[in-house]
Design a protein around this motif. Structure first.
Motif, short mmCIF file in Angstrom:
data_model
loop_
_atom_site.label_atom_id
_atom_site.label_comp_id
_atom_site.label_asym_id
_atom_site.label_seq_id
_atom_site.Cartn_x
_atom_site.Cartn_y
_atom_site.Cartn_z
N SER A 191 10.61 -4.77 -1.76
CA SER A 191 10.14 -5.16 -3.10
C SER A 191 10.44 -4.09 -4.13
N LYS A 192 10.08 -2.84 -3.79
CA LYS A 192 10.18 -1.76 -4.78
C LYS A 192 11.54 -1.08 -4.71
N ARG A 215 9.86 -11.60 -1.90
CA ARG A 215 8.98 -11.60 -0.73
C ARG A 215 9.70 -11.34 0.58
N TYR A 225 7.04 2.44 -0.70
CA TYR A 225 7.60 3.42 -1.63
C TYR A 225 8.31 4.57 -0.91
N ASP A 258 -0.71 4.76 3.30
CA ASP A 258 0.50 4.49 2.52
C ASP A 258 1.00 5.79 1.92
N ASP A 260 2.04 1.82 5.88
CA ASP A 260 2.51 0.87 4.87
C ASP A 260 3.46 1.63 3.94
N PHE A 296 -4.65 1.30 -1.88
CA PHE A 296 -4.10 0.11 -2.55
C PHE A 296 -5.21 -0.93 -2.58
N SER A 352 9.16 -2.71 3.17
CA SER A 352 9.34 -3.73 2.14
C SER A 352 10.54 -3.37 1.30
N GLY A 387 7.36 -9.80 2.73
CA GLY A 387 6.97 -8.57 2.02
C GLY A 387 6.06 -7.71 2.88
N ALA A 388 5.65 -6.56 2.29
CA ALA A 388 4.70 -5.71 2.99
C ALA A 388 3.35 -6.40 3.09
N ALA A 389 3.02 -7.21 2.09
CA ALA A 389 1.74 -7.93 2.14
C ALA A 389 1.69 -8.83 3.37
N ASN A 401 -0.03 4.56 -3.40
CA ASN A 401 -0.40 3.78 -4.58
C ASN A 401 -1.92 3.78 -4.57
#
Ligand SMILES: Cc1ncc(COP(=O)(O)O)c(C=O)c1O
Length: 392
Positions: free
Chosen positions: A241-242, A250, A214, A177, A211, A133, A239, A107-109, A181
């Protein structure tokens, strides 16, 4: 027993106790849902995308599962996927991006964790634009760095002058980002160019970590301006994820153009960090799936429709809000203390996250990746909250 006597890392404990309000509000939502029923609450606390995954993704997942290949992969990721991601980035920018500049991440994390680990020595500073974030300061601290906050402007956009003022000889990196967010604000190409000019004028090389979970969720016919052409020393964190509604799986990636300073050494650091932070590599099954459908993304139109409706409801309730241009968050200004406001809202079964969790008090974040009826309910709850507010 006092904390001093616990046979544990004091540093980790203090970070764990400082952890942001998003998860706390989410847990609160679960408690309220258990007590009153899920259809009696409006939980706008978590950025957990609700749009269904594209059917092509499920087909690719089934096909990959049938291959039944579950062995380790190279630490940097599946070669075909690295090549595909690099080719696309090279096509869309003027920078040389090759497969060697891509690391597939958890993931981005996971991408942010390895980027920070690859760049920072203890005490190095990382600039964040508020609102940011909520996890960024924790990621920076866990990598040994010090977060430094540069105030965003009134539209929640990164401010070049605030960036200039925040730079010190210890500044190693800046995290951006876009779209943002918690506010959904989108910096345009001109704004990126002004930020880049500030970094280029600094005494030492400063890395821009972009990052971008989105980047493909933008509205009003706009596009997220590409960072690869805007910034010289840039690391891109992606990522799925979204954009594919798969945050539980992940999977993400870090991309670095081959013409940045110390490219081979940076890649060695990134790939080492990916392995040694315990990730080893990103989940193999998702790497194989994405190699089959690299360009797939959910249609963001339902988010745009909900953005319109929630903005309307929030303004009708009497709150000011900057119109978000992307992501799936609304960040209205609220009267008084944002934590008190969030508590009053929870008492009316509306779950929102205080802006102080994002370095910008006086606001709350509302995640609108929820069904249309939850948005309508949120409007009703919000009207009740506004009536309950103490009048001066
Ligand atoms: C700005 C931002 N960066 C990173 C992440 C982490 O994303 P991922 O699920 O890809 O690790 C999130 C998740 O909400 C986010 O909003």
């Amino acid at each position: 027993m006092s904390d001093q006597k616990l046979p544990l890392s004091q540093e980790t404990r203090s970070l764990a106790l400082a952890s942001p309000g998003v998860r706390r509000m989410f847990e609160r939502g679960r408690e309220l849902a258990a007590r009153y029923g899920a259809d009696a609450i409006a939980d706008l606390s978590l950025g957990n995308p609700d749009l269904p995954v594209p059917p092509e993704l499920t087909e690719a997942l089934v096909a990959v599962a049938q291959e039944a290949r579950h062995g380790y992969l190279p630490n940097a990721g599946l070669p075909e996927l690295r090549r595909t991601l690099a080719d696309r980035a090279a096509r869309e920018s003027r920078r040389p991006v090759t497969a060697e500049g891509v690391v597939v991440t958890v993931g981005a994390a996971g991408g942010l964790a390895i980027a920070l680990r690859a760049l920072l020595d203890p005490g190095d500073e990382v600039i964040l634009f508020s609102p940011y974030f909520s996890e960024y300061p924790l990621y920076v601290r866990l990598a040994g760095g010090c977060p430094v906050v540069a105030e965003g402007d009134r539209e929640h956009l990164p401010d070049p002058e605030a960036l200039r003022a925040a730079i010190t000889p210890r500044t190693r990196a800046v995290i951006l980002d876009n779209p943002n967010n918690p506010s959904g604000s989108l910096a345009d190409a001109e704004r990126l160019a002004r930020l880049a000019a500030v970094l280029d004028a600094a005494e030492q090389p400063i890395w821009l970590i972009s990052d971008e979970p989105y980047a493909d969720i933008v509205f009003d016919g706009l596009r997220t301006p590409p960072v690869l052409d805007a910034f010289t020393n840039v690391i891109v964190v992606r990522s799925w994820s979204k954009t594919l509604s798969i945050p539980g799986e992940r999977i993400g990636a870090v991309l670095v153009p081959a013409d940045v300073p110390a490219f081979p050494e940076l890649m060695t650091n990134l790939i080492f960090a990916n392995r040694a932070l315990g990730f080893v590599h990103a989940p193999a099954i998702w790497q194989r799936v994405l190699a089959r459908v690299p360009d797939l993304a959910v249609d963001p139109a339902p988010y745009e429709r909900r953005r319109n409706r929630l903005t309307e409801l929030v303004r009708a309730a009497g709150l000011d809000v900057v119109t978000p241009r992307g992501a799936f968050y609304l960040f209205p200004a609220v009267p008084g203390d944002d934590q008190v406001f969030a508590e009053l809202a929870a008492a009316q079964r509306l779950l929102v996250v205080p802006g102080s969790s994002f370095g910008r008090p006086g606001h709350v974040r509302m995640a609108y990746c929820v069904a249309d009826e939850v948005i309508e309910r949120a409007g009703t709850c919000l009207a009740r909250v506004m009536k309950e507010l103490p009048h001066e």
